[in-house]
Motif scaffolding. Structure first.
Motif, PDB file in Angstrom:
ATOM      1  N   UNK A  26      40.388  50.368  42.966  1.00 41.69           N
ATOM      2  CA  UNK A  26      41.719  50.830  43.079  1.00 41.69           C
ATOM      3  C   UNK A  26      42.055  51.635  44.285  1.00 41.69           C
ATOM      4  N   UNK A  27      41.000  52.797  44.767  1.00 38.52           N
ATOM      5  CA  UNK A  27      41.309  53.508  45.852  1.00 38.52           C
ATOM      6  C   UNK A  27      41.833  52.693  47.066  1.00 38.52           C
ATOM      7  N   UNK A  74      55.631  54.729  43.450  1.00 41.13           N
ATOM      8  CA  UNK A  74      54.710  55.303  42.973  1.00 41.13           C
ATOM      9  C   UNK A  74      54.430  54.621  41.336  1.00 41.13           C
ATOM     10  N   UNK A  75      55.524  54.418  40.887  1.00 41.51           N
ATOM     11  CA  UNK A  75      55.690  53.753  39.632  1.00 41.51           C
ATOM     12  C   UNK A  75      55.087  52.594  39.382  1.00 41.51           C
ATOM     13  N   UNK A  76      55.161  51.872  40.350  1.00 45.02           N
ATOM     14  CA  UNK A  76      54.363  50.481  40.318  1.00 45.02           C
ATOM     15  C   UNK A  76      53.040  50.652  40.693  1.00 45.02           C
ATOM     16  N   UNK A  77      52.568  51.482  41.502  1.00 47.15           N
ATOM     17  CA  UNK A  77      51.185  51.605  41.859  1.00 47.15           C
ATOM     18  C   UNK A  77      50.495  51.997  40.311  1.00 47.15           C
ATOM     19  N   UNK A  78      51.078  53.034  40.013  1.00 46.69           N
ATOM     20  CA  UNK A  78      50.599  53.267  38.529  1.00 46.69           C
ATOM     21  C   UNK A  78      50.450  52.285  37.541  1.00 46.69           C
ATOM     22  N   UNK A  79      51.325  51.422  37.571  1.00 47.68           N
ATOM     23  CA  UNK A  79      51.572  50.435  36.589  1.00 47.68           C
ATOM     24  C   UNK A  79      50.110  49.469  36.971  1.00 47.68           C
ATOM     25  N   UNK A  91      47.389  50.092  38.570  1.00 46.56           N
ATOM     26  CA  UNK A  91      46.171  50.502  38.304  1.00 46.56           C
ATOM     27  C   UNK A  91      45.933  50.508  36.789  1.00 46.56           C
ATOM     28  N   UNK A  92      47.022  50.879  35.956  1.00 46.48           N
ATOM     29  CA  UNK A  92      46.556  50.944  34.507  1.00 46.48           C
ATOM     30  C   UNK A  92      46.283  49.324  34.053  1.00 46.48           C
ATOM     31  N   UNK A  93      46.826  48.377  34.665  1.00 52.68           N
ATOM     32  CA  UNK A  93      46.642  47.075  34.357  1.00 52.68           C
ATOM     33  C   UNK A  93      45.305  46.707  34.758  1.00 52.68           C
ATOM     34  N   UNK A  94      44.849  46.900  35.843  1.00 52.75           N
ATOM     35  CA  UNK A  94      43.527  46.853  36.482  1.00 52.75           C
ATOM     36  C   UNK A  94      42.643  47.377  35.440  1.00 52.75           C
ATOM     37  N   UNK A  95      42.714  48.634  35.065  1.00 49.45           N
ATOM     38  CA  UNK A  95      41.870  49.387  34.194  1.00 49.45           C
ATOM     39  C   UNK A  95      41.790  48.747  32.584  1.00 49.45           C
ATOM     40  N   UNK A  96      42.994  48.232  32.182  1.00 41.17           N
ATOM     41  CA  UNK A  96      42.956  47.588  31.076  1.00 41.17           C
ATOM     42  C   UNK A  96      42.230  46.315  31.186  1.00 41.17           C
ATOM     43  N   UNK A 113      46.383  50.889  50.573  1.00 35.33           N
ATOM     44  CA  UNK A 113      47.270  49.740  51.043  1.00 35.33           C
ATOM     45  C   UNK A 113      48.672  49.928  50.414  1.00 35.33           C
ATOM     46  N   UNK A 114      48.822  50.350  49.151  1.00 36.61           N
ATOM     47  CA  UNK A 114      50.046  50.309  48.551  1.00 36.61           C
ATOM     48  C   UNK A 114      50.992  51.434  49.239  1.00 36.61           C
ATOM     49  N   UNK A 115      50.488  52.568  49.548  1.00 36.62           N
ATOM     50  CA  UNK A 115      51.222  53.638  50.354  1.00 36.62           C
ATOM     51  C   UNK A 115      51.443  53.183  51.616  1.00 36.62           C
ATOM     52  N   UNK A 116      50.658  52.481  52.368  1.00 35.09           N
ATOM     53  CA  UNK A 116      50.822  52.133  53.593  1.00 35.09           C
ATOM     54  C   UNK A 116      52.095  50.871  53.597  1.00 35.09           C
TER      55      UNK A 116
END
Length: 421
Positions: free
Chosen positions: A190-191, A204-209, A211-216, A196-199
């Motif tokens: 995810x790092x 931020x909301x979609x990045x978190x979403x 990231x959580x989906x990948x974690x799940x 890449x997402x910030x670039x």
């Protein structure tokens, strides 16, 4: 379980060269996918900008060269495109399968839409290694290698009984070790994605979403690996069980589902739409003008009394039979799109049996790179073509004298406007 337990297990894991090597591989795969996805999207954006500039110059040249609405409508191309979303770098979806740009004219439209659509079923079998592919396909394999022998390796080293006796709590050994392993793999994946997402300007909301989906997703596979690791068997046997589940859900079920869906939902292909329309347009040259105009007036009665022609060729007759060609092929085009939609919706139910496919569908939906986004773009192109016809028809059928100033009201393609507006 406390911080001391967490620190102990974390230090133990990162002291193992095999685990460090796998985490490095995961990081490199994530970096590679993010980099290649970002490069691809940057190239698409550069292509769009280059085409916008060239399109503007081309239209100016046509306007300067011709002083007749019919000629200008014929020679003027209008660029339409679907710009990539910020998240598209991570989930390229079908942007390498369905066209995301067209240069259209006032001619029959369906042929222009489908002329690059004839190979779609074959191209859909191939994909690109984007971030979504790395997470969906490769990360379960990495988890398999990290977790399948968690207990078996300790048994082989004759440490298992000692660890079971000396542990202070049932959760501060195997569950903790598995959880830290999943967390380390998640960070490795995810790092680079966050960078890449910030670039690329992802919110931020979609990045978190994401990231959580990948974690799940990783957690689901981790639970399977952890459960299998409890079986009292050798490491190769345990790995084979998990690998079988991975092959079944990631490849066998989706492939079998696609074969069954394609056989069940039969419909025309894009090439059939293209050829049928070309035949209809070409045949119109040999028909009497009255026949063409009568067919045109069936759906455009507002031009009754203004369709008479006085020569072998008139622009209003030419564009009328182009429109009739579109209308003749419309049922075929609608059947083609409906079949594609039915297949896609049914594949969504199959995806419930394939976590990898389900993850890919979800991320491409958020990135606006799925088949639905491609169909919405085509609908926008159709709406824009209708606006062009509504602009030119009054000029042609009312035999208006040419005025360059009138072209300033000519519609422009809007990437934001909805197709039904």
């Amino acid at each position: 379980m406390n911080w001391i337990d967490i620190r102990r297990e974390a230090l133990f894991l990162i002291s193992k060269k095999s685990i460090v090597a796998l985490l490095i591989i995961a990081t490199l795969l994530s970096i590679f996918s993010v980099w290649t996805g970002s490069v691809e999207i940057a190239q698409q954006r550069a292509t769009i900008q280059r085409l916008i500039d060239a399109d503007e110059l081309d239209r100016k040249a046509v306007t300067e060269q011709y002083h007749d609405y019919g000629y200008i409508a014929y020679y003027t191309f209008h660029l339409t495109y679907a710009p990539p979303s910020p998240l598209a770098f991570a989930a390229l979806g079908v942007r390498d399968v369905y066209p995301w740009k067209h240069r259209i004219r006032m001619l029959a439209l369906e042929g222009q839409i489908h002329e690059s659509d004839t190979q779609n079923p074959e191209l859909a079998l191939a994909g690109k290694i984007d971030f979504t592919f790395v997470v969906a396909v490769f990360s379960p394999l990495l988890l398999l290698l990290l977790l399948h022998d968690m207990r078996a390796s300790e048994r082989a080293a004759s440490r298992y009984d000692f660890l079971m006796v000396t542990r202070r709590h049932r959760y501060n050994l195997w569950p903790l070790r598995a959880g830290i392993t999943v967390a380390l793999l998640w960070l490795a994946l995810i790092i680079p994605f966050i960078a890449g997402a910030l670039f690329n300007g992802v919110t931020v909301g979609l990045i978190i979403l994401v990231s959580l989906t990948v974690a799940a997703y990783l957690s689901g596979w981790a639970v399977l690996c952890y459960w299998v690791s409890r079986i009292h068997a050798s490491a190769p046997v345990l790995a084979s069980l998990i690998l079988g589940a991975w092959l079944l859900t990631t490849f066998i079920i989706p492939s079998a589902g696609n074969v069954i869906i394609d056989k069940y939902y039969n419909g025309p292909h894009g090439g059939a739409v293209l050829m049928t329309q070309r035949e209809a347009v070409n045949d119109a040259w040999d028909l009497p003008h009255e026949t063409t105009m009568a067919a045109f007036l069936e759906n455009h009665p507002q031009w009754a009394g203004k369709t008479d022609t006085n020569s072998l060729f008139e622009w209003k007759w030419y564009y009328a039979f182009q429109q009739v060609g579109d209308e003749k092929v419309q049922p075929l085009a609608e059947a083609y799109q409906q079949t594609a939609k039915d297949r896609y919706e049914t594949a969504g139910w199959v995806a419930l049996l394939s976590p990898a496919t389900l993850l890919q569908r979800q991320l491409t939906q958020w990135a606006d790179t799925d088949a639905t986004a491609a169909w919405q773009y085509n609908d926008k192109v159709r709406s824009f073509h209708a606006e062009l016809r509504h602009f030119y028809y009054p000029l042609l059928f009312n035999d208006k004298d040419f005025e360059k100033a009138a072209l300033q009201k000519r519609p422009e393609f809007d990437t934001v406007k909805k197709s039904d507006e």
